[in-house]
Design a protein around this motif. Structure first.
Motif, mmCIF file in Angstrom:
data_model
loop_
_atom_site.group_PDB
_atom_site.id
_atom_site.type_symbol
_atom_site.label_atom_id
_atom_site.label_comp_id
_atom_site.label_asym_id
_atom_site.label_seq_id
_atom_site.Cartn_x
_atom_site.Cartn_y
_atom_site.Cartn_z
ATOM 1 N N LEU A 1 0.858 -1.186 0.000
ATOM 2 C CA LEU A 1 0.000 0.000 0.000
ATOM 3 C C LEU A 1 0.890 1.231 0.000
ATOM 4 N N PHE A 2 0.575 2.200 -0.856
ATOM 5 C CA PHE A 2 1.303 3.464 -0.754
ATOM 6 C C PHE A 2 0.321 4.622 -0.853
ATOM 7 N N SER A 3 0.619 5.645 -0.061
ATOM 8 C CA SER A 3 -0.323 6.750 0.094
ATOM 9 C C SER A 3 0.415 8.075 0.091
ATOM 10 N N GLN A 4 -0.256 9.085 -0.422
ATOM 11 C CA GLN A 4 0.337 10.423 -0.475
ATOM 12 C C GLN A 4 -0.529 11.378 0.340
ATOM 13 N N PHE A 5 0.083 11.964 1.373
ATOM 14 C CA PHE A 5 -0.607 12.935 2.225
ATOM 15 C C PHE A 5 -0.208 14.349 1.801
ATOM 16 N N ASP A 6 -1.204 15.210 1.623
ATOM 17 C CA ASP A 6 -0.901 16.587 1.223
ATOM 18 C C ASP A 6 -1.097 17.595 2.347
#
Length: 560
Positions: free
Chosen positions: A75-80
């Protein structure tokens, strides 16, 4: 989530050795190699929930080729929305990864990874965010700093907690990596204690309390402790779910027995020991796995460290202290020890005795936990190289002074506690409503104490054996009055006086040397046929003897 303390740092080295960041913290591999997500660790569930919410399905956009090739990205996620020490980094984003390791030694291990070399669409988002973090922390390009906690708030905010070691220069440490880890862990602890108090409630200042409440039996010592820790209706009590999160609406849960709270209670007794207080290895049933790591339907016997009340309270206090979701008042944890002098305190506390010396709420001296406890603390995601009581762990104890001869506490132990005497209060409005019954007639409990307690003091030359206003509660029957109150007078007050050949002024005790012997009775004569009169071969009924004691000797009048 508390991360491995040297997994995310900059400009630090060990003299004569290599020591590089790991850029990841394990969240799933136990000793049996069964790789299951350890969602009981504080913050893990929140991070995974946020990662799911902010996940990116197209893995082709991600490039982590500069790192290990022995990991699968699950799983990979991008937080802004990225923060460091609660400072928002403008126009920055950050990538978190959930990876599974494929090495022979750690096959299947699950890791939360935060590599600085990760790029999305060929943009080095993590490296850019890290440079902004250093700037926000006031560090130069060569400044030494490290991250010790990563958390997700509101499912889309990524928060980093950082410590600046030296804002301008790199740091070179002599010795071992472990020595540096200890130094940094101490800096984290000091930073936690120096945090600005939460002002969202009226309990922003919470001095640590370590106190023994002592006094006669029935003065309300336990009630006082309950009021201080829980409130009259449990309004101060905090409950946590299986993942360690505060349960906001506890009213919807009818059975609270399986829940963890911020209050831990135990009662000392003569057989109580260190393992009962702290914990020990015990046989337990655990899930069984086949050779491929798949869980079987059956269970198997294993030996694990089973924590007891002290360890449970200690772990809860550390987890609550580091929580961003709790107010200052909600972070407080209470360990309550009833009847502390009924156990051998020197044996029960053992080396924990040293932790009772506190300075600003925290143990002035620490101890090294044994191997079993150290493994358990590591499993809980907590520092395990030393034990020291945190400032949010309060210890309350109660002690009946009438029982102080069971296991006398030495002065060295007692001086480490604040002491508070709980006096008898015969003006307590609640107790003034209490009554007891004799031959169907009700009498005031407080008026009874006003007459009897002076007799106890005179007989024993001491205040310890007196009865407090809460020795009984509410309205009690004649039978309960005899078996609780009269029994106490006979067994705890008068029996020792007779063994010492002393004269008791209490009416119901037989004393052949006194005048008017026919007007006294023994405790046994309050049962069966009563007292036998040799003059006329008749019996005085037990209830008549008791009524005479109440109305003629103590001169109590029935309640209207």
């Amino acid at each position: 989530m508390t991360i491995d303390i040297t997994s995310f740092f900059f400009n630090s080295s060990i003299e004569g050795a290599t020591a590089t960041p790991a850029w990841g913290t394990s969240i799933g591999q136990n000793q049996s190699k069964a790789c299951r997500i350890e969602d009981s660790k504080p913050g893990v569930s929140e991070i995974l929930t946020g990662m799911l919410y902010k996940s990116i399905s197209d893995k082709s956009r991600l490039d982590i080729s500069a790192g290990s090739t022995n990991r699968d990205v699950l799983l990979f996620s991008q937080f802004d929305k990225v923060y460091v020490n609660d400072i928002l980094l403008e126009d920055q984003s950050f990538v978190l990864l959930l990876v599974r390791e494929n090495t022979q030694s750690h096959s299947g291990r699950l890791i939360i990874s935060y590599p600085p070399y990760a790029t999305i669409d060929e943009v080095a988002v993590n490296d850019m965010a890290i440079k902004e973090m250093a700037s926000a922390l006031g560090c130069t390009e060569n400044g030494c700093w490290f991250i010790h906690d990563i958390s997700v708030v509101n499912q889309d905010e990524l928060h980093f907690s950082a410590i600046v070691v030296n804002p301008e220069h790199a740091m070179v440490y002599r010795g071992r990596s472990r020595d540096r880890s200890r130094a940094w862990a101490d800096m984290v602890s000091e930073n936690d204690s120096d945090e600005t108090p939460d002002v969202s409630d009226d309990s922003s200042s919470m001095p640590t309390i370590q106190k023994i409440f002592y006094g006669c039996p029935g003065t309300g010592k336990s009630y006082k402790v309950k009021e201080l820790t829980e409130g009259l209706n449990e309004e101060k009590k905090i409950y946590f779910d299986a993942s360690g999160n505060k349960i906001a609406d506890i009213t919807r849960i009818s059975d609270k027995s399986s829940l963890t709270s911020n209050i831990f209670r135990t009662t000392f007794h003569p057989d109580y020991d260190y393992s009962t207080f702290v914990g020990s290895y015990k046989p337990v049933m655990v899930p069984a796995y086949d050779e491929n790591g798949f869980e079987l339907e059956k269970e198997e016997l294993a030996y694990e460290f089973v924590p007891q009340v002290f360890t449970n309270a200690y772990v809860r206090a550390l987890k609550s202290r580091s929580s961003r979701k709790l107010t200052t008042a909600e972070k407080q944890v209470y360990l309550i020890i009833e009847e502390i002098n009924r156990g051998n305190c020197a044996q029960i506390f053992g080396d924990l005795f040293q932790l009772l010396d506190r300075k600003k709420g925290r143990s002035e001296y620490h101890i090294i936990p044994d191997a079993e406890l150290r493994k358990y603390l590591e499993k809980e995601g907590l520092a395990s190289d030393k034990l020291e009581l945190p400032e949010n762990l309060h210890i309350f104890a109660t002690m009946n002074t009438s029982d102080q001869s069971l296991f006398p506490m030495d002065s060295a132990f007692k001086r480490r506690w604040a002491m508070e005497y709980v006096p008898i209060n015969l003006e307590n409005e609640t107790a003034m409503e209490y009554t007891f019954e004799v031959k169907g007639v009700k009498y005031s409990w407080v008026e009874f104490l006003q007459k009897v307690n002076p007799l106890i003091r005179k007989a024993t030359d001491s205040e310890d054996k007196q009865m407090g206003e809460f020795f009984i509660k509410g309205e009690i029957s004649q039978e309960d009055f005899i078996n609780k109150v009269m029994f106490y007078l006979w067994n705890d007050v008068c029996k020792d006086l007779y063994s010492a050949s002393r004269i008791s002024p209490l009416y119901f005790m037989r004393n052949d040397s006194s005048e008017g012997n026919k007007n006294v009775f023994t405790f046994a004569e309050l049962f069966g046929k009563g007292r036998f009169n040799e003059d006329d071969n008749t019996y005085d009924a037990p209830q008549d003897l008791l009524e005479g004691f109440i109305t003629k000797y103590l001169e109590l009048t029935p309640q209207a």
